[in-house]
Write a protein that holds these residues in place. Structure first.
Motif, PDB file in Angstrom:
ATOM      1  N   UNK A   1     -28.761   9.228  67.282  1.00 23.10           N
ATOM      2  CA  UNK A   1     -29.152   8.910  68.659  1.00 23.10           C
ATOM      3  C   UNK A   1     -30.554   9.472  68.853  1.00 23.10           C
ATOM      4  N   UNK A   2     -31.541   8.583  68.931  1.00 24.11           N
ATOM      5  CA  UNK A   2     -32.941   8.986  68.998  1.00 24.11           C
ATOM      6  C   UNK A   2     -33.424   9.187  70.429  1.00 24.11           C
ATOM      7  N   UNK A   3     -32.808   8.471  71.388  1.00 22.69           N
ATOM      8  CA  UNK A   3     -33.262   8.581  72.777  1.00 22.69           C
ATOM      9  C   UNK A   3     -32.160   8.118  73.716  1.00 22.69           C
ATOM     10  N   UNK A   4     -32.050   8.804  74.833  1.00 26.32           N
ATOM     11  CA  UNK A   4     -31.190   8.387  75.941  1.00 26.32           C
ATOM     12  C   UNK A   4     -32.023   8.572  77.196  1.00 26.32           C
ATOM     13  N   UNK A   5     -32.164   7.523  77.975  1.00 24.90           N
ATOM     14  CA  UNK A   5     -32.919   7.663  79.216  1.00 24.90           C
ATOM     15  C   UNK A   5     -32.346   6.740  80.283  1.00 24.90           C
ATOM     16  N   UNK A   6     -32.646   7.069  81.534  1.00 24.34           N
ATOM     17  CA  UNK A   6     -32.174   6.277  82.665  1.00 24.34           C
ATOM     18  C   UNK A   6     -33.372   5.698  83.394  1.00 24.34           C
ATOM     19  N   UNK A   7     -33.162   4.515  83.920  1.00 28.47           N
ATOM     20  CA  UNK A   7     -34.133   3.854  84.779  1.00 28.47           C
ATOM     21  C   UNK A   7     -33.328   3.293  85.950  1.00 28.47           C
ATOM     22  N   UNK A   8     -33.251   4.083  87.006  1.00 32.59           N
ATOM     23  CA  UNK A   8     -32.395   3.706  88.126  1.00 32.59           C
ATOM     24  C   UNK A   8     -30.947   3.702  87.697  1.00 32.59           C
ATOM     25  N   UNK A   9     -30.271   2.598  87.963  1.00 34.58           N
ATOM     26  CA  UNK A   9     -28.853   2.480  87.628  1.00 34.58           C
ATOM     27  C   UNK A   9     -28.625   2.058  86.183  1.00 34.58           C
ATOM     28  N   UNK A  10     -29.699   1.847  85.457  1.00 30.10           N
ATOM     29  CA  UNK A  10     -29.605   1.385  84.076  1.00 30.10           C
ATOM     30  C   UNK A  10     -29.907   2.535  83.124  1.00 30.10           C
ATOM     31  N   UNK A  11     -29.126   2.617  82.055  1.00 27.06           N
ATOM     32  CA  UNK A  11     -29.399   3.596  81.013  1.00 27.06           C
ATOM     33  C   UNK A  11     -29.776   2.864  79.733  1.00 27.06           C
ATOM     34  N   UNK A  12     -30.577   3.530  78.919  1.00 28.86           N
ATOM     35  CA  UNK A  12     -30.981   2.973  77.638  1.00 28.86           C
ATOM     36  C   UNK A  12     -30.739   4.012  76.555  1.00 28.86           C
ATOM     37  N   UNK A  13     -30.223   3.547  75.441  1.00 33.62           N
ATOM     38  CA  UNK A  13     -29.981   4.424  74.296  1.00 33.62           C
ATOM     39  C   UNK A  13     -30.633   3.775  73.083  1.00 33.62           C
ATOM     40  N   UNK A  14     -31.380   4.579  72.338  1.00 39.00           N
ATOM     41  CA  UNK A  14     -32.007   4.101  71.116  1.00 39.00           C
ATOM     42  C   UNK A  14     -31.321   4.748  69.930  1.00 39.00           C
ATOM     43  N   UNK A  15     -30.907   3.916  68.990  1.00 44.90           N
ATOM     44  CA  UNK A  15     -30.236   4.362  67.774  1.00 44.90           C
ATOM     45  C   UNK A  15     -31.143   4.073  66.589  1.00 44.90           C
ATOM     46  N   UNK A  16     -31.386   5.080  65.772  1.00 42.96           N
ATOM     47  CA  UNK A  16     -32.150   4.902  64.537  1.00 42.96           C
ATOM     48  C   UNK A  16     -31.193   4.968  63.369  1.00 42.96           C
ATOM     49  N   UNK A  17     -31.182   3.915  62.567  1.00 42.91           N
ATOM     50  CA  UNK A  17     -30.393   3.905  61.338  1.00 42.91           C
ATOM     51  C   UNK A  17     -31.360   4.024  60.173  1.00 42.91           C
ATOM     52  N   UNK A  18     -31.292   5.156  59.491  1.00 39.29           N
ATOM     53  CA  UNK A  18     -32.172   5.415  58.359  1.00 39.29           C
ATOM     54  C   UNK A  18     -31.444   5.013  57.082  1.00 39.29           C
ATOM     55  N   UNK A  19     -32.094   4.134  56.316  1.00 37.49           N
ATOM     56  CA  UNK A  19     -31.500   3.585  55.100  1.00 37.49           C
ATOM     57  C   UNK A  19     -32.263   4.127  53.897  1.00 37.49           C
ATOM     58  N   UNK A  20     -31.515   4.689  52.958  1.00 38.13           N
ATOM     59  CA  UNK A  20     -32.097   5.224  51.734  1.00 38.13           C
ATOM     60  C   UNK A  20     -31.431   4.593  50.520  1.00 38.13           C
ATOM     61  N   UNK A  21     -32.127   4.651  49.391  1.00 42.33           N
ATOM     62  CA  UNK A  21     -31.532   4.111  48.164  1.00 42.33           C
ATOM     63  C   UNK A  21     -30.700   5.190  47.473  1.00 42.33           C
ATOM     64  N   UNK A  22     -30.148   4.858  46.317  1.00 47.10           N
ATOM     65  CA  UNK A  22     -29.244   5.795  45.645  1.00 47.10           C
ATOM     66  C   UNK A  22     -29.949   7.055  45.144  1.00 47.10           C
ATOM     67  N   UNK A  23     -31.290   7.029  45.089  1.00 49.14           N
ATOM     68  CA  UNK A  23     -32.058   8.222  44.719  1.00 49.14           C
ATOM     69  C   UNK A  23     -32.464   9.038  45.938  1.00 49.14           C
ATOM     70  N   UNK A  24     -32.087   8.565  47.132  1.00 50.30           N
ATOM     71  CA  UNK A  24     -32.426   9.259  48.363  1.00 50.30           C
ATOM     72  C   UNK A  24     -33.779   8.876  48.941  1.00 50.30           C
ATOM     73  N   UNK A  25     -34.454   7.912  48.341  1.00 50.93           N
ATOM     74  CA  UNK A  25     -35.767   7.474  48.832  1.00 50.93           C
ATOM     75  C   UNK A  25     -35.603   6.549  50.042  1.00 50.93           C
ATOM     76  N   UNK A  26     -36.456   6.730  51.028  1.00 53.11           N
ATOM     77  CA  UNK A  26     -36.424   5.913  52.238  1.00 53.11           C
ATOM     78  C   UNK A  26     -36.728   4.453  51.904  1.00 53.11           C
ATOM     79  N   UNK A  27     -35.941   3.549  52.462  1.00 55.57           N
ATOM     80  CA  UNK A  27     -36.169   2.110  52.320  1.00 55.57           C
ATOM     81  C   UNK A  27     -36.624   1.542  53.652  1.00 55.57           C
TER      82      UNK A  27
END
Length: 151
Positions: free
Chosen positions: A107-133
């Motif tokens: 969960x990278x961010x949670x914020x509200x704008x009036x009656x609306x909320x926004x949530x940002x999800x970051x999915x980090x994907x790596x290869x079998x060696x642990x390197x970022x893809x």
């Protein structure tokens, strides 16, 4: 939503083996006929080692992470009021046939704008060696009065 959950990282998903068939199925589903998603000769001519996936393919990897987020009772996300707000991808390299990928959703961010909320999800994907893809960022909009509850 519970702001105390900001920064929460969910358990890594099971490794995902990228196959040509899965890439072709995804390309078919989005209607993309680019030959580098289907044909090894076209992919290698374009400088890739094998067939590569369309840029939005990591959506498949983020689905399991999203399931964990929506099942998190402590977060308090009302998924019945969610609409998809935006999607972005930050690549180190393309996803290719033969990759064995791991992903972790945060969960990278949670914020509200009036009656609306926004949530940002970051999915980090790596290869079998642990390197970022790639990192896939999804912003979800939660309609309603959740932002007025003072959380």
């Amino acid at each position: 939503m519970n702001r105390d959950c900001l920064g929460r990282q969910y358990a890594p998903t099971e490794p995902y083996v990228v196959t040509r068939r899965k890439i072709v199925e995804f390309a078919d589903a989005i209607g993309d006929t680019n030959p580098i998603y289907r044909d090894v000769t076209a992919a290698t001519a374009a400088g890739h080692k094998d067939v590569v996936a369309p840029p939005t393919f990591p959506i498949v990897l983020g689905a399991e992470g999203l399931d964990m987020v929506t099942a998190d009772d402590e977060l308090g996300l009302d998924f019945t009021a969610v609409v998809h707000g935006s999607q972005a991808f930050s690549y180190t390299r393309p996803v290719a046939t033969g990759d064995v990928l791991n992903s972790v959703t945060t969960i990278a961010e949670i914020k509200a704008l009036g009656a609306t909320e926004m949530i940002t999800l970051d999915t980090t994907v790596t290869d079998e060696d642990g390197a970022h893809v790639v990192t896939a960022s999804s912003m979800l909009v939660v309609r309603g009065d959740a932002g007025e509850k003072g959380q």
